[in-house]
Design an enzyme around this catalytic site. Structure first.
Site, PDB file in Angstrom:
ATOM      1  N   MET A  63     -42.022 -16.903   6.167  1.00  0.00           N
ATOM      2  CA  MET A  63     -43.147 -18.142   6.163  1.00  0.00           C
ATOM      3  C   MET A  63     -42.688 -19.175   6.378  1.00  0.00           C
ATOM      4  SD  MET A  63     -45.786 -16.247   4.260  1.00  0.00           S
ATOM      5  CE  MET A  63     -46.065 -14.576   3.480  1.00  0.00           C
ATOM      6  N   TYR A  80     -41.388 -22.429   7.385  1.00  0.00           N
ATOM      7  CA  TYR A  80     -40.820 -23.376   9.602  1.00  0.00           C
ATOM      8  C   TYR A  80     -40.523 -24.405   9.752  1.00  0.00           C
ATOM      9  CZ  TYR A  80     -45.180 -25.736   8.724  1.00  0.00           C
ATOM     10  OH  TYR A  80     -46.529 -26.658   8.231  1.00  0.00           O
ATOM     11  N   LYS A 138     -49.937 -30.208   9.626  1.00  0.00           N
ATOM     12  CA  LYS A 138     -50.345 -30.249  10.561  1.00  0.00           C
ATOM     13  C   LYS A 138     -51.409 -30.002  10.921  1.00  0.00           C
ATOM     14  CE  LYS A 138     -45.244 -29.048  11.747  1.00  0.00           C
ATOM     15  NZ  LYS A 138     -44.673 -29.943  11.817  1.00  0.00           N
ATOM     16  N   LYS A 176     -54.967 -23.733  -4.233  1.00  0.00           N
ATOM     17  CA  LYS A 176     -56.132 -22.593  -3.646  1.00  0.00           C
ATOM     18  C   LYS A 176     -56.353 -21.501  -4.968  1.00  0.00           C
ATOM     19  CE  LYS A 176     -53.043 -21.982  -0.283  1.00  0.00           C
ATOM     20  NZ  LYS A 176     -52.097 -20.887   1.129  1.00  0.00           N
ATOM     21  N   ASP A 191     -54.700 -16.813   4.879  1.00  0.00           N
ATOM     22  CA  ASP A 191     -53.615 -16.384   4.784  1.00  0.00           C
ATOM     23  C   ASP A 191     -52.319 -15.680   5.634  1.00  0.00           C
ATOM     24  OD1 ASP A 191     -52.713 -19.430   4.349  1.00  0.00           O
ATOM     25  OD2 ASP A 191     -53.521 -18.834   2.459  1.00  0.00           O
ATOM     26  N   GLY A 225     -42.894 -19.243  10.480  1.00  0.00           N
ATOM     27  CA  GLY A 225     -43.585 -18.707   9.697  1.00  0.00           C
ATOM     28  C   GLY A 225     -44.778 -20.277  10.739  1.00  0.00           C
TER      29      GLY A 225
END
Ligand code: ATR
Length: 264
Positions: free
Chosen positions: A211, A213, A16, A66, A102, A233
């Site tokens: 966290m 969603y 998103k 990450k 985050d 989240g």
């Protein structure tokens, strides 16, 4: 000239972030583009090199890159060091700055959007994977008193170890304890699995924050049954994006209309 940004992940089609950053750009009048790029699993570093050679200004990094982003940055923020992971890169002539937004996103969602101050609160963080590593330092900096529980207790102990006053252990240690805020950073919800929380874990008026969603997890259902206030989240996702936008552009977007648009 339009400044270019992107989010890199694999897979990435569900992201998103392009929509969120497009809404931020429109709202603040910033002339940027932001696209989703799927890097091959063995091609993260090459993708970063390409973006730099094409004069992109920065990028976000998501699963599973990450940690690689952390390794490729030449300059790393304190909160990214604590997270041992980077989700925001800034490209400059001299190098690559790595940051992690985050935890700031989680804290901002809880404090600004939900309206629960974390200072002096007893907070339980469930899970000891990447999602948990990202949020410990920002929760502590917000003044929370932190306990970490994990199915594999040794990982919670390891995560807690560098931080004084933080305890890590198993879910069995939680019996008879109560928390003001319980954060689910496990991936248990992905498989509709429950996290083994004892009844009575929520203090009166407690917040249960997942966290995840886009789905009702067993943790959320349990928390509702136990009388807690429940949040997913999505706000964290939008707040971590706003923090990255601020790092890149020096402008903080108003997240409320963006949260409303995505919930709609
Ligand atoms: P992420 O990067 O999303 O944190 P991860 O590193 O794979 O993903 O970590 C997943 C976390 O969810 C771990 O803390 C894991 O517990 P273990 O360390 O014991 O594996 C936790 N988790 C996953 N499924 C779970 C379940 N059914 N019950 C409790 N914890 C679970």
């Amino acid at each position: 000239m339009t400044d270019r940004y992107a989010v890199i992940g694999n897979p990435i089609s569900h992201s998103k972030s392009p929509l969120i950053h497009a809404l931020f750009a429109k709202q603040t009048g910033q002339d940027i583009s932001y696209e989703a790029i799927e890097a091959p699993l063995d091609g993260f570093a090459a993708t970063i090199e390409r973006l730099r050679s094409e004069s992109y200004k920065g990028c976000n990094v998501t699963v599973p890159f990450k940690f690689e982003a952390y390794k490729c940055a030449s300059d790393i923020s304190e909160r990214a060091k604590a997270a041992q992971a980077v989700n925001t890169l800034c490209f400059s002539e001299t190098g690559i700055e790595g940051d992690n937004t985050d935890g700031a996103g989680l804290v901002r969602d809880i404090e600004q959007n939900i309206g629960t101050s974390l200072a002096g609160k007893n907070v339980l963080l469930m899970g000891a994977g990447g999602a948990s590593y990202g949020v410990v330092l920002p929760l502590l900096n917000a003044g929370a008193s932190l306990t970490i529980a994990n199915r594999t207790a040794s990982k919670a102990v390891e995560l807690a170890a560098p931080f004084s006053g933080v305890t890590g252990g198993s879910y069995e240690n939680l019996t008879e304890l109560q928390f003001d805020v319980v954060v689910n950073a496990t991936s248990a919800g992905l498989t509709d699995s429950a996290v083994p929380l004892p009844e009575g874990i929520f203090a009166p008026g407690a917040l249960a924050y997942d966290m995840m969603y886009g789905r009702e997890t067993p943790f959320m259902t349990f928390a509702r049954e136990q009388g807690a206030q429940v949040a997913d989240g999505l706000g964290m996702l939008i707040e971590q994006a706003a923090e990255a936008f601020f790092i890149w552009r020096g402008v903080r977007p108003d997240t409320r209309p963006v949260i409303a648009a995505l919930r709609g």
